[in-house]
Design a protein around this motif. Structure first.
Motif, PDB file in Angstrom:
ATOM      1  N   PHE A 127       9.283  13.966   2.311  1.00  0.00           N
ATOM      2  CA  PHE A 127       9.227  13.789   0.867  1.00  0.00           C
ATOM      3  C   PHE A 127       9.024  15.174   0.255  1.00  0.00           C
ATOM      4  CE2 PHE A 127       7.840   9.851   2.787  1.00  0.00           C
ATOM      5  CZ  PHE A 127       8.469   8.865   2.031  1.00  0.00           C
ATOM      6  N   GLU A 128      10.118  15.755  -0.244  1.00  0.00           N
ATOM      7  CA  GLU A 128       9.992  17.089  -0.826  1.00  0.00           C
ATOM      8  C   GLU A 128       9.433  16.989  -2.233  1.00  0.00           C
ATOM      9  OE1 GLU A 128      12.523  21.006  -2.179  1.00  0.00           O
ATOM     10  OE2 GLU A 128      13.364  19.762  -0.587  1.00  0.00           O
ATOM     11  N   MET A 129       8.374  17.725  -2.481  1.00  0.00           N
ATOM     12  CA  MET A 129       7.680  17.681  -3.766  1.00  0.00           C
ATOM     13  C   MET A 129       8.309  18.714  -4.698  1.00  0.00           C
ATOM     14  SD  MET A 129       3.803  17.076  -2.327  1.00  0.00           S
ATOM     15  CE  MET A 129       3.748  18.579  -1.320  1.00  0.00           C
ATOM     16  N   LYS A 130       9.030  18.228  -5.702  1.00  0.00           N
ATOM     17  CA  LYS A 130       9.832  19.097  -6.572  1.00  0.00           C
ATOM     18  C   LYS A 130       9.019  19.561  -7.785  1.00  0.00           C
ATOM     19  CE  LYS A 130      13.590  19.666  -5.646  1.00  0.00           C
ATOM     20  NZ  LYS A 130      14.239  20.629  -4.717  1.00  0.00           N
ATOM     21  N   THR A 131       8.008  20.366  -7.503  1.00  0.00           N
ATOM     22  CA  THR A 131       7.098  20.805  -8.561  1.00  0.00           C
ATOM     23  C   THR A 131       7.173  22.305  -8.827  1.00  0.00           C
ATOM     24  OG1 THR A 131       5.329  21.035  -6.922  1.00  0.00           O
ATOM     25  CG2 THR A 131       5.463  18.934  -8.094  1.00  0.00           C
ATOM     26  N   THR A 132       8.209  22.958  -8.322  1.00  0.00           N
ATOM     27  CA  THR A 132       8.278  24.416  -8.452  1.00  0.00           C
ATOM     28  C   THR A 132       8.469  24.880  -9.894  1.00  0.00           C
ATOM     29  OG1 THR A 132      10.630  24.293  -7.913  1.00  0.00           O
ATOM     30  CG2 THR A 132       9.127  24.826  -6.116  1.00  0.00           C
ATOM     31  N   GLU A 133       9.022  24.029 -10.759  1.00  0.00           N
ATOM     32  CA  GLU A 133       9.178  24.374 -12.174  1.00  0.00           C
ATOM     33  C   GLU A 133       7.831  24.149 -12.862  1.00  0.00           C
ATOM     34  OE1 GLU A 133      13.618  22.708 -12.929  1.00  0.00           O
ATOM     35  OE2 GLU A 133      12.266  21.528 -11.688  1.00  0.00           O
ATOM     36  N   LYS A 143      -1.212  17.836 -10.129  1.00  0.00           N
ATOM     37  CA  LYS A 143      -2.229  17.090  -9.386  1.00  0.00           C
ATOM     38  C   LYS A 143      -2.031  15.580  -9.542  1.00  0.00           C
ATOM     39  CE  LYS A 143      -5.661  20.792  -9.744  1.00  0.00           C
ATOM     40  NZ  LYS A 143      -6.956  21.215 -10.355  1.00  0.00           N
ATOM     41  N   GLU A 144      -1.702  15.148 -10.754  1.00  0.00           N
ATOM     42  CA  GLU A 144      -1.408  13.722 -10.979  1.00  0.00           C
ATOM     43  C   GLU A 144      -0.230  13.284 -10.112  1.00  0.00           C
ATOM     44  OE1 GLU A 144       0.308  10.708 -14.467  1.00  0.00           O
ATOM     45  OE2 GLU A 144      -0.099  12.824 -14.950  1.00  0.00           O
ATOM     46  N   TYR A 145       0.802  14.094 -10.116  1.00  0.00           N
ATOM     47  CA  TYR A 145       1.992  13.827  -9.299  1.00  0.00           C
ATOM     48  C   TYR A 145       1.623  13.737  -7.818  1.00  0.00           C
ATOM     49  CZ  TYR A 145       6.164  15.315  -6.634  1.00  0.00           C
ATOM     50  OH  TYR A 145       7.172  15.430  -5.717  1.00  0.00           O
ATOM     51  N   ALA A 146       0.895  14.728  -7.320  1.00  0.00           N
ATOM     52  CA  ALA A 146       0.553  14.778  -5.900  1.00  0.00           C
ATOM     53  C   ALA A 146      -0.299  13.583  -5.491  1.00  0.00           C
ATOM     54  CB  ALA A 146      -0.176  16.091  -5.595  1.00  0.00           C
TER      55      ALA A 146
END
Length: 276
Positions: A127-133, A143-146
């Motif tokens: 599950f790649e976490m696409k939070t780089t932006e 943090k909410e996303y994670a």
């Protein structure tokens, strides 16, 4: 061009067979975005089709809607793969449920993907976490996303599953690793495996690292192994990339052409220990 590719592949297979006596281990080959060059990427149809072809290894990408719902998409913008424009993080779940891909499939929500996975044995899923932006995912939203992603993934218990949280965003990885140390984590780099990327992974505290296949050497992979790292190589744009990955002694290889790779390995290189 086709004959050149055939010759290149044949040479790569010979190179692979020449190292078998020295080092032969099972390599996990998995379908990147469900097999993006063969399927409608990151759709439920893509994962179902790749599973039907014999794959239980997948990679996917997770984003979060404006109202906090997790969805599957590589891009934040819808334009490339869908008939609708817009930015996922600026739209609500209700709006996104109306989105249809250019090949006629609905946008996949994480809950629906997990429902598909929950009864499948022997899974390997990234599950790649696409939070780089960071403008789309400032720290509190990240943090909410994670938290939501971790809890959602851990809510399913497929038999003998290996479920991984991966990212280019080391900020998110650090947060996840600190709060949920029992999880499986992999750092992704856009660079080849070398001393610098090995040191980065060790400093971050992960034991699994994904680097670009082109520019990576077998010596670098062996050095990483001695440091206790598991190595995944990407991209897997064609059969030759996968064969090269075996030669480099990688542990995991993603592929955009899972059906073609499986057919090739099963019929032309059965001595290679691939796990799908």
């Amino acid at each position: 061009m086709q004959s050149l590719r055939t010759i290149t592949t044949a040479i790569a297979v010979v190179l692979c067979s020449s190292i078998l006596a020295q080092s032969l281990h099972e390599v996990r080959v998995f379908a990147h975005r469900g097999g993006r060059y063969e399927q409608d990427e990151n759709t439920l149809q893509a994962f179902k089709n790749s599973y039907a072809k014999g794959y239980s290894g997948f990679e996917t990408d997770v984003r979060m809607t404006k109202d906090g719902v997790l969805v599957i998409s590589h891009d934040s913008k819808l334009d490339r793969t869908n008939t609708t424009s817009g930015v996922i993080e600026e739209m609500t779940a209700a709006e996104l449920r109306k989105v249809v891909s250019k090949k006629g499939n609905p946008l996949l929500f994480l809950d629906d993907f997990l429902d598909f996975l929950k009864d499948k044995p022997n899974l390997y899923v990234e599950f790649e976490m696409k939070t780089t932006e960071h403008d789309l995912y400032p720290d509190e939203r990240m943090k909410e996303y994670a938290d939501k992603l971790y809890k959602a993934v851990q809510s399913i218990h497929p038999e003998n599953a290996s479920l991984w949280f991966t990212s280019f965003d080391y900020r998110t990885l650090r947060y996840m690793m600190q709060k949920y140390p029992q999880g499986n984590y992999m750092a992704i780099s856009s660079k080849p495996l070398d001393d610098a990327t090995i040191d980065m992974a060790l400093a971050l505290g992960v034991n699994t690292l994904a680097c670009t296949i082109h520019g990576t050497s077998r010596d670098a992979v062996r050095k990483a192994h001695k440091k206790g790292l598991t190595i995944s190589l990407w991209p897997g744009s064609c059969i030759e990339d996968t064969v090269l990955g075996f030669y480099l002694e990688a542990d995991r290889l993603c592929t955009d052409v899972p059906e073609a790779v499986k057919t090739f390995l099963d019929t032309r290189a059965p001595w290679l220990q691939a796990k799908y």
